[in-house]
Motif scaffolding. Structure first.
Motif, short mmCIF file in Angstrom:
data_model
loop_
_atom_site.label_atom_id
_atom_site.label_comp_id
_atom_site.label_asym_id
_atom_site.label_seq_id
_atom_site.Cartn_x
_atom_site.Cartn_y
_atom_site.Cartn_z
N ARG A 1 -71.16 -32.62 17.79
CA ARG A 1 -72.30 -32.58 17.02
C ARG A 1 -73.49 -33.17 18.01
NH1 ARG A 1 -71.64 -34.44 11.99
NH2 ARG A 1 -69.63 -33.71 12.15
N PRO A 2 -74.58 -33.03 17.39
CA PRO A 2 -75.92 -33.45 17.84
C PRO A 2 -75.85 -35.16 17.59
CG PRO A 2 -76.30 -31.72 16.40
CD PRO A 2 -75.19 -31.88 16.27
N CYS A 3 -76.24 -35.91 18.55
CA CYS A 3 -76.22 -37.28 18.45
C CYS A 3 -77.83 -37.69 19.07
CB CYS A 3 -75.33 -37.79 19.22
SG CYS A 3 -73.74 -37.67 18.71
N VAL A 4 -78.01 -38.89 18.51
CA VAL A 4 -79.43 -39.64 19.15
C VAL A 4 -78.97 -40.59 19.86
CG1 VAL A 4 -81.57 -40.64 18.49
CG2 VAL A 4 -80.70 -38.83 17.14
N VAL A 5 -79.62 -40.60 21.10
CA VAL A 5 -79.40 -41.62 21.98
C VAL A 5 -80.27 -42.97 21.39
CG1 VAL A 5 -79.87 -42.70 24.48
CG2 VAL A 5 -79.15 -40.38 23.94
N ILE A 6 -79.68 -44.13 21.27
CA ILE A 6 -80.10 -45.45 20.86
C ILE A 6 -80.43 -46.29 21.84
CG2 ILE A 6 -79.74 -47.24 19.46
CD1 ILE A 6 -80.04 -44.68 17.76
N SER A 7 -79.23 -46.35 22.86
CA SER A 7 -79.54 -47.29 24.04
C SER A 7 -81.02 -47.03 24.99
CB SER A 7 -78.28 -47.14 25.04
OG SER A 7 -78.18 -45.88 25.27
N PRO A 8 -81.61 -48.22 25.30
CA PRO A 8 -82.91 -47.87 26.23
C PRO A 8 -82.35 -47.41 27.54
CG PRO A 8 -81.99 -50.16 26.05
CD PRO A 8 -80.97 -49.42 25.26
N ASP A 9 -83.59 -46.96 27.96
CA ASP A 9 -83.55 -46.04 29.53
C ASP A 9 -83.13 -47.03 30.67
OD1 ASP A 9 -84.64 -43.94 28.20
OD2 ASP A 9 -86.61 -44.26 28.79
N GLU A 10 -83.10 -48.22 30.40
CA GLU A 10 -82.58 -49.08 31.61
C GLU A 10 -81.08 -49.11 31.49
OE1 GLU A 10 -82.98 -52.04 34.64
OE2 GLU A 10 -84.71 -50.96 33.92
N MET A 11 -80.58 -49.15 30.15
CA MET A 11 -79.00 -49.19 30.21
C MET A 11 -78.60 -47.66 30.64
SD MET A 11 -78.14 -51.13 26.59
CE MET A 11 -76.75 -50.44 26.72
N ASN A 12 -79.24 -46.75 30.05
CA ASN A 12 -78.67 -45.22 30.48
C ASN A 12 -78.93 -44.77 31.85
OD1 ASN A 12 -78.76 -45.13 27.60
ND2 ASN A 12 -80.93 -44.31 27.27
N ASN A 13 -80.00 -45.48 32.66
CA ASN A 13 -79.92 -45.28 34.05
C ASN A 13 -78.85 -45.87 34.77
OD1 ASN A 13 -82.35 -43.76 33.62
ND2 ASN A 13 -83.89 -45.52 34.02
N HIS A 14 -78.24 -47.35 34.40
CA HIS A 14 -77.40 -47.82 35.28
C HIS A 14 -76.12 -47.99 34.78
CE1 HIS A 14 -81.08 -48.78 37.24
NE2 HIS A 14 -81.23 -49.96 36.75
N LEU A 15 -75.73 -47.47 33.45
CA LEU A 15 -74.45 -47.56 33.26
C LEU A 15 -73.79 -46.30 32.84
CD1 LEU A 15 -74.83 -50.30 30.26
CD2 LEU A 15 -73.94 -50.70 32.44
N ARG A 16 -72.39 -45.93 32.90
CA ARG A 16 -71.76 -44.60 32.66
C ARG A 16 -71.67 -44.41 31.18
NH1 ARG A 16 -68.10 -46.21 37.49
NH2 ARG A 16 -66.77 -46.68 35.80
N THR A 17 -72.21 -45.32 30.21
CA THR A 17 -71.87 -45.09 28.93
C THR A 17 -73.38 -45.16 28.12
OG1 THR A 17 -71.75 -47.59 28.59
CG2 THR A 17 -69.76 -46.25 28.75
N VAL A 18 -73.57 -44.60 27.32
CA VAL A 18 -74.59 -44.60 26.30
C VAL A 18 -74.33 -44.95 24.65
CG1 VAL A 18 -76.12 -42.79 27.74
CG2 VAL A 18 -74.72 -42.00 25.97
N VAL A 19 -75.35 -45.28 23.95
CA VAL A 19 -75.05 -45.84 22.89
C VAL A 19 -75.77 -44.61 21.94
CG1 VAL A 19 -75.42 -47.55 20.91
CG2 VAL A 19 -75.29 -48.22 23.29
N ILE A 20 -75.02 -44.03 21.13
CA ILE A 20 -75.58 -43.09 20.26
C ILE A 20 -75.39 -43.23 18.63
CG2 ILE A 20 -75.21 -41.22 22.17
CD1 ILE A 20 -72.50 -41.21 19.44
N ALA A 21 -76.02 -42.32 17.93
CA ALA A 21 -75.81 -42.21 16.65
C ALA A 21 -75.67 -40.75 16.47
CB ALA A 21 -77.06 -42.73 15.79
N PRO A 22 -74.77 -40.44 15.72
CA PRO A 22 -74.17 -39.17 15.18
C PRO A 22 -75.41 -38.51 14.24
CG PRO A 22 -72.25 -40.51 14.69
CD PRO A 22 -73.53 -41.31 15.27
N MET A 23 -75.43 -37.24 14.31
CA MET A 23 -76.06 -36.48 13.19
C MET A 23 -75.29 -35.63 12.42
SD MET A 23 -79.43 -35.74 15.59
CE MET A 23 -80.07 -34.43 14.38
N THR A 24 -75.83 -35.31 11.08
CA THR A 24 -75.02 -34.40 10.22
C THR A 24 -76.10 -33.77 9.44
OG1 THR A 24 -73.05 -34.05 8.74
CG2 THR A 24 -74.86 -36.07 8.37
N THR A 25 -75.56 -32.55 9.10
CA THR A 25 -76.50 -31.93 8.22
C THR A 25 -76.33 -32.05 6.56
OG1 THR A 25 -75.09 -30.03 8.25
CG2 THR A 25 -77.26 -30.22 9.80
#
Length: 107
Positions: free
Chosen positions: A25-49
């Motif tokens: 499903r679609p998800c929104v990236v919550i983690s800041p760019d600094e984390m997204n650029n340096h880690l192999r993980t991202v923090v997300i919030a899922p979406m629903t209809t």
């Protein structure tokens, strides 16, 4: 793929356990760019209809459909779960997301 905060991405959330959000499903990236650029993980919030109007959910429009960002189901995922980029939240949606995040997790 470069991952940016407030980007909407398609994510495979399986396997899920119990009441966790399931499926791809679609998800929104919550983690800041600094984390997204340096880690192999991202923090997300899922979406629903389909959602009720809970205080932990943010209503948005994506691809001409009404949807909800589910802030009570935030999770950290490995970048290998990301399938593709789907776009980005509008400025108004980002403001609303930040306000609900702050109300839910900070105050």
């Amino acid at each position: 793929m470069e991952i940016k905060q407030y980007q909407i991405i398609l994510v495979n959330l399986e396997p899920a356990i119990g009441s966790e959000i399931k499926k791809t499903r679609p998800c929104v990236v919550i983690s800041p760019d600094e984390m997204n650029n340096h880690l192999r993980t991202v923090v997300i919030a899922p979406m629903t209809t389909s959602s009720k109007n809970y205080p932990t959910r943010v209503e948005i429009r994506h691809e001409n459909k009404a949807g909800w960002i589910i802030l009570d189901q935030i999770r950290t995922i490995d970048k290998h779960r990301i399938i593709k980029d789907l776009g980005k939240l509008s400025r108004a949606e980002i403001r609303e997301l930040k306000a609900v995040l702050k109300e839910t997790y900070v105050d």
